[in-house]
Design a protein around this motif. Structure first.
Motif, PDB file in Angstrom:
ATOM      1  N   GLY A  30       0.846  -1.185   0.000  1.00 38.49           N
ATOM      2  CA  GLY A  30       0.000   0.000   0.000  1.00 38.49           C
ATOM      3  C   GLY A  30       0.877   1.228   0.000  1.00 38.49           C
ATOM      4  O   GLY A  30       2.034   1.189  -0.445  1.00 38.49           O
ATOM      5  N   ILE A  31       0.387   2.307   0.566  1.00 40.10           N
ATOM      6  CA  ILE A  31       1.135   3.568   0.525  1.00 40.10           C
ATOM      7  C   ILE A  31       2.283   3.601   1.536  1.00 40.10           C
ATOM      8  O   ILE A  31       3.044   4.580   1.555  1.00 40.10           O
ATOM      9  N   GLU A  32       2.469   2.527   2.341  1.00 41.49           N
ATOM     10  CA  GLU A  32       3.622   2.485   3.248  1.00 41.49           C
ATOM     11  C   GLU A  32       4.944   2.491   2.482  1.00 41.49           C
ATOM     12  O   GLU A  32       5.996   2.812   3.038  1.00 41.49           O
ATOM     13  N   ALA A  33       4.902   2.140   1.208  1.00 43.84           N
ATOM     14  CA  ALA A  33       6.109   2.095   0.384  1.00 43.84           C
ATOM     15  C   ALA A  33       6.425   3.440  -0.269  1.00 43.84           C
ATOM     16  O   ALA A  33       7.280   3.513  -1.148  1.00 43.84           O
ATOM     17  N   GLU A  34       5.735   4.525   0.170  1.00 47.44           N
ATOM     18  CA  GLU A  34       5.902   5.823  -0.476  1.00 47.44           C
ATOM     19  C   GLU A  34       6.318   6.912   0.515  1.00 47.44           C
ATOM     20  O   GLU A  34       5.607   7.909   0.711  1.00 47.44           O
ATOM     21  N   PRO A  35       7.471   6.768   1.180  1.00 44.01           N
ATOM     22  CA  PRO A  35       7.923   7.840   2.071  1.00 44.01           C
ATOM     23  C   PRO A  35       8.172   9.118   1.280  1.00 44.01           C
ATOM     24  O   PRO A  35       8.585   9.082   0.119  1.00 44.01           O
TER      25      PRO A  35
END
Length: 307
Positions: free
Chosen positions: A114-119
């Motif tokens: 999910g968006i956890e991979a988008e720091p």
């Protein structure tokens, strides 16, 4: 005169929702197996920051959360543990990790992203990092094609006096040589299980080459029930005995060990004393179901008194 805030532990490790499934065996391809579960729990990079917070130390999450129900579960856990979110949320939600747990405690993972991979680099650059703070990073995020581009350079350029905890994990072979060399050179604490540290030493050519690659780091080799082996910068390896518990679930044991170890160092404990507390915490954590199950400070005190 403005007082300085207390030193803080900041984790960049991406957070997921874990769905642990207890199975008698891993099914063969095309097969089936019946599982039991206690339901979804907060896992991934949350385990290490939760472990620090449960020792009474300031802890913050610098990993991306979203606006969906998975992220809401993380925020509930953060409120209970007293963990602060120090980056902005994104529209969307974090992913899920299905964990198949065998009777031996061995785990098999299936993850959807999910968006956890988008720091966000702007968020990280705005963090008010001070000497005495600790930043934690995992190999999973360093090797990921999206987060790698943000994290790798930011981590090696941390301000002087800010500790860097590096846990490369099983994906270490996928990290490029140039990135690996820069991270090891900046690391204040390098931690991994016996296999991971052995493989890293072999990749670099020898244990001595590993020591040379991270000259300023405390190297921690976690050895399960046997405890851990510490290799301080400028010193010789030190074996720190572990504690025996019935194994229920090994998920998050390494992160629990790391969090309690760093919390001890933040408290001013010597490396061996901090590692002894970490060994006790990890032993207790594997006797509990789920990833973020680190014992509280007073529970560790009780375990050590009984031992």
């Amino acid at each position: 005169m403005t007082s300085r805030r207390p030193a803080c532990f900041i984790s960049t490790g991406s957070v997921l929702i874990d769905l642990p499934l207890q199975v008698n065996r891993i099914p063969a391809p095309g097969g089936a197996v019946t599982a039991s579960s206690t339901g979804p729990v907060v896992g991934g990079g949350y385990t290490v920051v939760s472990a620090v917070a449960r020792q009474g130390k300031p802890a913050a999450l610098a990993a991306t959360l979203g606006t969906g129900p998975n992220s809401a579960l993380v925020r509930e856990a953060m409120m209970l543990d007293g963990v602060e979110l120090v980056v902005e949320e994104l529209v969307g939600d974090i992913g899920t990790c299905i964990t198949l747990i065998e009777p031996s405690g061995r785990r098999t993972f299936v993850t959807n992203e999910g968006i956890e991979a988008e720091p966000q680099l702007d968020d990280l650059r705005q963090l008010d990092l001070l000497p005495g703070d600790w930043v934690h990073a995992t190999g999973y995020d360093i090797v990921h094609p999206l987060s790698h581009r943000v994290l790798a350079d930011w981590l090696v350029d941390l301000p002087e006096g800010v500790g860097l905890v590096v846990d490369l994990g099983p994906v270490e072979p996928e990290i490029g040589a140039a990135t690996l060399g820069r991270l090891l050179g900046r690391a204040t604490l390098l931690t991994g299980n016996h296999l991971e540290i052995t493989q890293l030493g072999a990749r670099l050519g020898s244990p001595a080459a590993l020591r040379e690659a991270c000259p300023g780091a405390l190297i921690v080799r976690r050895t399960g029930v046997h405890g851990c082996v510490l290799w301080p910068a400028g010193g010789s390896p030190i074996e720190v005995a572990g504690f025996s518990r019935d194994v229920v679930d090994t998920t998050g044991a390494g992160d629990t060990h790391t969090g309690v170890l760093v919390a001890g160092l933040m408290d001013g404990l010597d490396e061996v004393t901090a590692a002894t507390r970490a060994n006790a915490a990890a032993a207790e954590a594997v006797s509990r179901q789920g990833p973020a199950r680190c014992p509280l400070r007073e529970e560790i005190d009780a375990l050590l008194s009984e031992a």
